[in-house]
Design a protein around this motif. Structure first.
Motif, short mmCIF file in Angstrom:
data_model
loop_
_atom_site.label_atom_id
_atom_site.label_comp_id
_atom_site.label_asym_id
_atom_site.label_seq_id
_atom_site.Cartn_x
_atom_site.Cartn_y
_atom_site.Cartn_z
N LYS A 173 59.45 12.56 11.38
CA LYS A 173 59.82 11.38 12.17
C LYS A 173 60.47 10.32 11.28
N PRO A 177 64.53 9.54 12.68
CA PRO A 177 63.97 8.59 13.67
C PRO A 177 64.72 8.57 14.99
N ARG A 178 66.04 8.74 14.96
CA ARG A 178 66.81 8.70 16.20
C ARG A 178 66.68 9.99 16.99
N LEU A 180 64.35 12.15 16.97
CA LEU A 180 62.99 12.43 17.42
C LEU A 180 62.37 11.26 18.18
N ARG A 181 63.19 10.31 18.61
CA ARG A 181 62.68 9.20 19.40
C ARG A 181 62.08 9.73 20.71
N GLY A 182 60.87 9.31 21.01
CA GLY A 182 60.21 9.77 22.23
C GLY A 182 59.43 11.05 22.06
N SER A 184 56.36 12.54 20.13
CA SER A 184 55.22 12.19 19.28
C SER A 184 54.75 13.37 18.45
N ARG A 219 70.32 17.48 20.42
CA ARG A 219 70.19 16.10 20.89
C ARG A 219 70.02 16.00 22.41
N LYS A 222 67.22 12.92 27.82
CA LYS A 222 65.92 12.33 28.16
C LYS A 222 64.80 13.26 27.74
#
Length: 389
Positions: A173, A177-178, A180-182, A184, A219, A222
């Motif tokens: 992460k 960071p971008r 893997l945003r969302g 956890s 990528r 949603k």
């Protein structure tokens, strides 16, 4: 090379044009390596968990790299299964379990792909919930997470594996960071993804962390998550080994250096690390009685070899097959030593023609030769022949 084992269903033809995906259809991809003891129970639980075939078009695809009788066990256990079950046995386990998933993705012609392990640490009853959450929210990717409310990593054996898993999650992460945003739980191997957002040809997995590969390279738009409790392994032994850990780190480096700028930064950092073996070799050679001038030349080759091994492993892992390793070593060493020969004349030009002081002239020469060596290494050592134009 791979082959289909029947008579579970008609053989899969890699060159066959696939029909248009059926709305709401699902391919459940299960990579296996010596999981014979888990198959019967896995298929039994899947049969109980999946909706009636009339309500959901679903097929189960095992992609198998086993050296035991797992394919035969799958064929026997699938005889009474309500959904179509097929097995694709690979003679060469390219890319590990992640590579097995990619092979399955290439053959999927459904709206959704669900990936899960065969050892029952991923509870089969969550398969419909993963797809249902994607349909309900319009998500492209739905991850079964151990790290949201209602989830648990209880099935991880011992504090050591828990610490390693947590550290790997923080590391990935932090590096992505971008992408893997969302998400956890980027280390999860249990997820559902719309087939339309997966470009199988772009995937270059190494090891078993295929979710990370998919999230970074494809990528998805949603992302949604559902909690799950990581179960104890039903049978067999864990495939998580020190070797897999090293492959995971190499995979991280490969993903992080996919962009040219990141690759150049990595190239520079590896070059700096080469000073350590260079100086160590120089110390040993001079202590052994060699004159310092030939010792400098020989010691420089130790740094060159160190740099070559790291660059091969971390930066250009996916560009090695088009040229023999001896050819790559020779070209790399030639460029690395030519760097020394070019630097001194450049310094002389900067001082004599441009009127620069020695220190800034040396710094500029170092930067210039570094950029030239990086570009030449890509073009002359690792760029595939058919792309050279």
């Amino acid at each position: 090379m791979s082959e289909d084992l029947g008579p579970l269903r008609a053989p899969i033809d890699a060159d066959l044009t696939l029909p248009q995906a059926v709305t709401g259809s699902v391919t459940l991809i299960i990579p296996t390596f010596n999981e014979a003891g888990n198959i019967a129970e896995l298929l039994r639980r899947l049969g109980d968990a999946l909706p009636d075939p009339a309500d959901l078009s679903c097929e189960v695809l095992f992609v198998d790299d086993s050296t035991d009788d797992t394919p035969a066990v799958i064929e026997k256990s699938a005889a009474d299964h309500p959904f179509p079950v097929s097995v694709l046995h690979r003679e060469t386990a390219d890319g590990g379990l992640g590579g097995a998933v990619v092979e399955g993705v290439k053959r999927a012609d459904t709206d959704w792909i669900v990936v899960m392990d065969a050892d029952l640490q991923h509870p089969p009853h969550l398969v419909p919930e993963l797809v249902g959450e994607g349909v309900r929210t319009g998500a492209d990717l739905v991850v079964a997470s151990r790290y949201i409310s209602g989830g648990s990593r209880a099935g991880l054996a011992g504090s050591y594996r828990i610490a390693v898993s947590r550290a790997a999650t923080w590391l990935t992460k932090g590096l992505f960071p971008r992408a893997l945003r969302g998400i956890s739980d980027p280390m999860s191997g249990f997820f559902a993804m719309r087939r339309s957002v997966v470009t199988a040809e772009a995937l270059k997995p190494l090891g078993y962390k295929i979710l990370l590969e998919l999230a970074v390279r494809c990528r998805p738009g949603k992302v949604a998550e559902v909690p799950f409790v990581f179960q104890d392994r039903y049978a067999g032994e864990s495939k998580s080994t020190a070797r897999e850990g090293m492959r995971f780190l190499a995979h991280l480096a490969s993903l992080r250096s996919a962009a040219p700028l990141a690759r150049m930064i990595g190239f520079g950092l590896i070059g700096l690390s080469g000073f350590a073996p260079n100086l160590a070799a120089l110390w040993l050679l001079t202590r052994a009685g060699m004159h310092y001038l030939p010792a400098e030349i020989v010691a420089n080759q130790a740094g060159v070899l160190w740099n070559f091994l790291l660059i091969e492993t971390l930066l250009f892992r996916d560009r090695r097959r088009h040229r023999h390793w001896a050819d790559r070593v020779g070209r790399f060493a030639l460029l690395a030593n030519a760097d020394l020969l070019l630097r001194i004349p450049l310094i002389a030009v900067f001082v004599a023609e441009l009127g620069m002081e020695v220190l800034p002239a040396t710094a500029l020469a170092l930067v210039t030769t570094f950029v030239l060596r990086f570009a030449a290494t890509e073009a002359l050592v690792y760029l595939p022949r058919h792309n050279r134009s």
